[in-house]
Design a protein around this motif. Structure first.
Motif, mmCIF file in Angstrom:
data_model
loop_
_atom_site.group_PDB
_atom_site.id
_atom_site.type_symbol
_atom_site.label_atom_id
_atom_site.label_comp_id
_atom_site.label_asym_id
_atom_site.label_seq_id
_atom_site.Cartn_x
_atom_site.Cartn_y
_atom_site.Cartn_z
ATOM 1 N N GLU A 131 23.866 -25.636 -14.136
ATOM 2 C CA GLU A 131 23.039 -26.734 -14.625
ATOM 3 C C GLU A 131 22.736 -26.571 -16.108
ATOM 4 O OE1 GLU A 131 19.645 -27.547 -12.153
ATOM 5 O OE2 GLU A 131 20.785 -27.169 -10.322
ATOM 6 N N GLU A 132 22.614 -27.715 -16.753
ATOM 7 C CA GLU A 132 22.336 -27.751 -18.183
ATOM 8 C C GLU A 132 21.097 -28.603 -18.420
ATOM 9 O OE1 GLU A 132 25.060 -28.378 -22.072
ATOM 10 O OE2 GLU A 132 25.253 -29.940 -20.556
ATOM 11 N N HIS A 133 20.241 -28.121 -19.308
ATOM 12 C CA HIS A 133 19.068 -28.902 -19.702
ATOM 13 C C HIS A 133 19.470 -29.756 -20.888
ATOM 14 C CE1 HIS A 133 15.050 -29.979 -21.009
ATOM 15 N NE2 HIS A 133 14.623 -29.570 -19.819
ATOM 16 N N THR A 134 19.070 -30.999 -20.888
ATOM 17 C CA THR A 134 19.463 -31.926 -21.937
ATOM 18 C C THR A 134 18.961 -31.520 -23.315
ATOM 19 O OG1 THR A 134 17.579 -33.338 -21.397
ATOM 20 C CG2 THR A 134 19.701 -33.896 -20.372
ATOM 21 N N ALA A 135 17.984 -30.611 -23.386
ATOM 22 C CA ALA A 135 17.469 -30.152 -24.679
ATOM 23 C C ALA A 135 18.198 -28.913 -25.188
ATOM 24 C CB ALA A 135 15.971 -29.867 -24.586
ATOM 25 N N GLY A 136 19.171 -28.381 -24.406
ATOM 26 C CA GLY A 136 19.968 -27.285 -24.934
ATOM 27 C C GLY A 136 19.857 -25.951 -24.239
ATOM 28 N N SER A 172 23.898 -31.503 -13.779
ATOM 29 C CA SER A 172 25.051 -30.658 -13.480
ATOM 30 C C SER A 172 25.859 -30.469 -14.752
ATOM 31 C CB SER A 172 25.937 -31.303 -12.419
ATOM 32 O OG SER A 172 25.286 -31.321 -11.183
ATOM 33 N N PHE A 173 26.218 -29.224 -15.046
ATOM 34 C CA PHE A 173 27.002 -28.955 -16.242
ATOM 35 C C PHE A 173 28.388 -29.575 -16.099
ATOM 36 C CE2 PHE A 173 29.947 -26.380 -18.761
ATOM 37 C CZ PHE A 173 29.363 -26.498 -20.000
ATOM 38 N N ASP A 174 28.820 -30.272 -17.136
ATOM 39 C CA ASP A 174 30.152 -30.885 -17.197
ATOM 40 C C ASP A 174 30.451 -31.703 -15.939
ATOM 41 O OD1 ASP A 174 32.489 -31.487 -18.568
ATOM 42 O OD2 ASP A 174 33.560 -29.719 -17.832
ATOM 43 N N GLY A 175 29.427 -32.398 -15.450
ATOM 44 C CA GLY A 175 29.607 -33.268 -14.292
ATOM 45 C C GLY A 175 29.939 -32.541 -12.999
#
Length: 108
Positions: free
Chosen positions: A26-31, A5-8
């Motif tokens: 949602e955000e992928h941890t690789a960018g 989840s983006f920004d929690g």
């Protein structure tokens, strides 16, 4: 590497870049990031991007189609992340990466 989840989750329920209410973010941890909004002027908007490389928005007419497209975009972003060239990559690899981004944006 995974989606979180983006920004929690703090953006959910707030206005997004297309002035809609954010339903999924949602955000992928690789960018990479993908955001689904319920909008007033169009039913749904999905904005997605690869940090430092591209950002793109698509407009969708139904809730089910927006959810299906959201999932498809995440899968396609993962494919781009897998071929993301390192900083000093050969020119042909960088060129293939940007060609893949162009193809991706045209599909959506």
């Amino acid at each position: 590497m995974s989606w979180i989840s983006f920004d929690g989750g703090s953006t959910l329920g707030h206005r997004g870049s297309e002035d809609g209410v954010i339903l999924l973010d949602e955000e992928h941890t690789a960018g990479a990031r993908v955001t689904l909004e319920k909008c007033d002027r169009v039913p749904f908007a999905i904005t997605f991007g690869l940090y430092g490389n591209m950002v793109h928005t698509v407009f969708i007419g139904s809730e089910q189609e927006s959810l299906d497209t959201f999932r498809a975009i995440k899968t396609n972003l993962e494919e781009l992340i897998a071929i993301w060239p390192e900083k000093d990559a050969p020119a042909d690899r960088v060129s293939r990466f940007y060609a893949a981004i162009s193809d991706f944006a045209q599909r959506f």
